[in-house]
Design an enzyme around this catalytic site. Sequence first.
Site, PDB file in Angstrom:
ATOM      1  N   HIS A  14       1.203  -1.548  -0.539  1.00  0.00           N
ATOM      2  CA  HIS A  14       0.160  -0.233   0.087  1.00  0.00           C
ATOM      3  C   HIS A  14       1.140   1.463  -0.060  1.00  0.00           C
ATOM      4  CE1 HIS A  14      -3.731   2.015   1.467  1.00  0.00           C
ATOM      5  NE2 HIS A  14      -2.819   3.438   1.155  1.00  0.00           N
ATOM      6  N   HIS A  16       1.682   5.147  -1.473  1.00  0.00           N
ATOM      7  CA  HIS A  16       1.710   6.513  -2.260  1.00  0.00           C
ATOM      8  C   HIS A  16       2.029   7.415  -3.591  1.00  0.00           C
ATOM      9  CE1 HIS A  16      -2.927   7.032  -0.382  1.00  0.00           C
ATOM     10  NE2 HIS A  16      -2.201   6.505   0.112  1.00  0.00           N
ATOM     11  N   LEU A  17       2.274   6.841  -4.810  1.00  0.00           N
ATOM     12  CA  LEU A  17       3.262   8.174  -4.650  1.00  0.00           C
ATOM     13  C   LEU A  17       3.239   8.770  -5.816  1.00  0.00           C
ATOM     14  CD1 LEU A  17       4.985   4.521  -7.468  1.00  0.00           C
ATOM     15  CD2 LEU A  17       6.382   5.582  -5.039  1.00  0.00           C
ATOM     16  N   ARG A  18       1.778   9.308  -5.418  1.00  0.00           N
ATOM     17  CA  ARG A  18       1.935  10.626  -6.651  1.00  0.00           C
ATOM     18  C   ARG A  18       1.937  11.284  -7.779  1.00  0.00           C
ATOM     19  NH1 ARG A  18      -1.778  10.476  -1.380  1.00  0.00           N
ATOM     20  NH2 ARG A  18       0.005  11.563   0.161  1.00  0.00           N
ATOM     21  N   ASN A  42      -5.625   7.123  -5.721  1.00  0.00           N
ATOM     22  CA  ASN A  42      -6.419   8.271  -5.382  1.00  0.00           C
ATOM     23  C   ASN A  42      -5.542   9.624  -5.943  1.00  0.00           C
ATOM     24  OD1 ASN A  42      -4.370   8.377  -3.310  1.00  0.00           O
ATOM     25  ND2 ASN A  42      -4.983   8.890  -1.932  1.00  0.00           N
ATOM     26  N   LYS A 100      -9.393  -0.285  -5.773  1.00  0.00           N
ATOM     27  CA  LYS A 100      -9.408   0.299  -4.283  1.00  0.00           C
ATOM     28  C   LYS A 100     -10.929   0.742  -4.212  1.00  0.00           C
ATOM     29  CE  LYS A 100      -7.841   1.761  -0.147  1.00  0.00           C
ATOM     30  NZ  LYS A 100      -6.732   2.081   0.309  1.00  0.00           N
ATOM     31  N   HIS A 137      -9.985   0.948   2.410  1.00  0.00           N
ATOM     32  CA  HIS A 137     -10.197   1.921   2.573  1.00  0.00           C
ATOM     33  C   HIS A 137     -11.176   2.496   4.245  1.00  0.00           C
ATOM     34  CE1 HIS A 137      -8.524   5.759   4.891  1.00  0.00           C
ATOM     35  NE2 HIS A 137      -9.705   5.918   5.048  1.00  0.00           N
ATOM     36  N   HIS A 175      -4.354  -1.130   5.892  1.00  0.00           N
ATOM     37  CA  HIS A 175      -3.720   0.128   7.372  1.00  0.00           C
ATOM     38  C   HIS A 175      -4.692  -0.079   7.615  1.00  0.00           C
ATOM     39  CE1 HIS A 175      -6.806   3.172   5.229  1.00  0.00           C
ATOM     40  NE2 HIS A 175      -5.725   3.165   4.478  1.00  0.00           N
ATOM     41  N   LEU A 220      -4.352   8.974   8.057  1.00  0.00           N
ATOM     42  CA  LEU A 220      -5.785   8.351   8.115  1.00  0.00           C
ATOM     43  C   LEU A 220      -5.310   7.159   7.816  1.00  0.00           C
ATOM     44  CD1 LEU A 220      -8.250  10.578   6.996  1.00  0.00           C
ATOM     45  CD2 LEU A 220      -8.587  10.200   9.011  1.00  0.00           C
ATOM     46  N   ASP A 248       1.728   2.453   3.402  1.00  0.00           N
ATOM     47  CA  ASP A 248       0.726   3.344   3.573  1.00  0.00           C
ATOM     48  C   ASP A 248       1.945   5.620   3.667  1.00  0.00           C
ATOM     49  OD1 ASP A 248      -1.761   5.217   3.634  1.00  0.00           O
ATOM     50  OD2 ASP A 248      -2.290   4.355   5.289  1.00  0.00           O
ATOM     51  N   HIS A 252       3.078  14.620   1.793  1.00  0.00           N
ATOM     52  CA  HIS A 252       2.572  15.588   1.402  1.00  0.00           C
ATOM     53  C   HIS A 252       3.701  16.599   1.668  1.00  0.00           C
ATOM     54  CE1 HIS A 252      -1.797  14.335   1.319  1.00  0.00           C
ATOM     55  NE2 HIS A 252      -1.383  13.340   2.157  1.00  0.00           N
ATOM     56  N   ALA A 264      -3.702  14.662   6.147  1.00  0.00           N
ATOM     57  CA  ALA A 264      -3.391  12.961   6.527  1.00  0.00           C
ATOM     58  C   ALA A 264      -2.868  12.470   5.570  1.00  0.00           C
ATOM     59  CB  ALA A 264      -4.828  12.775   6.752  1.00  0.00           C
TER      60      ALA A 264
HETATM   61  C1  NCD Z   1      -3.870   8.929   2.454  1.00  0.00           C
HETATM   62  C2  NCD Z   1      -2.737   9.850   1.318  1.00  0.00           C
HETATM   63  O1  NCD Z   1      -2.144  11.179   1.815  1.00  0.00           O
HETATM   64  O2  NCD Z   1      -3.569  10.074  -0.266  1.00  0.00           O
HETATM   65  N1  NCD Z   1      -3.385   9.663   3.654  1.00  0.00           N
HETATM   66  C3  NCD Z   1      -3.395   9.087   4.911  1.00  0.00           C
HETATM   67  O3  NCD Z   1      -3.442  10.236   6.051  1.00  0.00           O
HETATM   68  N2  NCD Z   1      -3.004   7.879   4.974  1.00  0.00           N
HETATM   69  C4  NCD Z   1      -4.462   8.569   1.767  1.00  0.00           C
HETATM   70  C5  NCD Z   1      -5.235   6.786   2.421  1.00  0.00           C
HETATM   71  O4  NCD Z   1      -4.469   5.767   2.212  1.00  0.00           O
HETATM   72  O5  NCD Z   1      -6.000   6.855   3.408  1.00  0.00           O
HETATM   73 ZN    ZN Z   2      -3.185   5.278   1.947  1.00  0.00          ZN
END
Ligand code: NCD
Ligand code: ZN
Length: 346
Positions: A14, A16-18, A42, A100, A137, A175, A220, A248, A252, A264
Site C-alpha cells: 500500500h 502513495h507515489l503521487r 487516489n 481500491k 479503506h 492499514h 487516516l 501507506d 504531502h 493526512a
Molecule cells: C493518504 C493520502 O494522503 O493519500 N493519507 C493517509 O493519511 N493515509 C490516503 C489514505 O490512504 O487514506
Molecule cells: Zn493510503
Amino acid sequence: MTQTLTLTRPDDWHLHLRDGAMLKAVLPETARDFGRAIIMPNLVPPVVTGAQAAAYRDRILAALPEGMAFEPLMTLYLTEDTDPEDVAAAHASGLVKAVKLYPAGATTNSSSGVSNFDKVRPVLEKMAEIGLPLCTHGEVTDHDIDIFDREAVFIDRVLDPIRRATPGLRVVMEHITTKNAADYVASQEQDLGATITTHHLIINRNHILVGGIKPHYYCLPVAKREEHRLALRTAATSGDARYFLGTDSAPHVDAAKESGCGCAGCFTATNTIPLLAHVFEEDGKLENLEKFASQNGPAFYQLPENPGQITLVKSEAATQFPTKIASDDGPVTLFDPGYPIYWSVA
Ligand code: NCD
Ligand code: ZN
C-alpha cells in the site's frame, strides 16, 4: 558488535507515489529497498480506468532513476460508474493487481469514491469471479460516527455485509488501526488479509495530541489508543500469513501538513525497513520480519516472492536518516519514531 539480517527483498502492499515532481522525489525512496508496491490510485483526477492505470504506470517507470529496479503493481479506483468489463480487461492483461474501495469522503482525494454500495455490486461480483482482490479503506464517513470508531463500524456496516454478499471476493483491509480489525481478520479462514503500516506499530493517538499537535503524525485512519497499537504489534509480528506490510507512505509537502487544515498522511518510505527491524526485535520476533515484509504479501496476491535480497545491519551508532526529502514542490518530512534506530539497510 554489528549484527546483520538478510531478507528476501520486501514489497510494499500500500503505497502513495503521487505524480509529477512528487513522484520523482519519492519513488527512489521506495525503490531503494522494495521490489514492488501496490500503487494507490487516489490522484487528482483518480486512476479509474485501465487506460489511466497504464498511463500512470508509464509515468512511474519513466520517473525511476537509471539502474534502479522496481515494479509498480497498479490498482483501479472504484467509482459508482466503474465498468466491470474494463476492470476484467485490465486484470486479464496483467496490468492491474487490485481495485481500491474508498468510501466517498473518507480520506485524501476520495470524493469520487463509493456512497451507494449497491451500485458497485456488478464490479464486485466480476472481481470475485476473476479472482481480483478488493483493497478497502475501512472507515465509514457518517458524521454521527466518531472518527476513532469509524474503522470498527465499517467492519459491521460495510465490510462484513459485502463479503457475505460476494462469496469468493478476496479482500485486503488496508492499514488496519484497531484490535477490532485485527480480530476480525483473525476470525476469517479465507479470502481476507490486512495490511499494517509501520507508523501504526509505533505511535498511538497520544503521540499526535500530547504536548502540542504533531501534524506529521496525523494520518487516516487516525492512530488509536495504546491497546490497539499493541494488538497491531501482536498481529504484525506473529508471522500469521493474513497480515503483511503496507506502509501507506503518503507524502504531502510540509506546507500542506503544517497548516490550519493539515493533510493526512505519514511519509515512511525512506526508513520503514530499519524501523520494522527495530519493532520486530523489540518484540523478540525478528525471525518473523521476512514473513511480514517479504512473504505473506506475495502469497496473498498469488505472486512469486522477489528474487533478490536485502541485508539489514545493526550498528553501535544510531542511523542518521534525513529529516526531510526535497521535491520541486517543496520539502516532505520523514516520519520520526521519536527514538534512535540502530538498524540500516546495507
Ligand atoms: C493518504 C493520502 O494522503 O493519500 N493519507 C493517509 O493519511 N493515509 C490516503 C489514505 O490512504 O487514506
Ligand atoms: Zn493510503
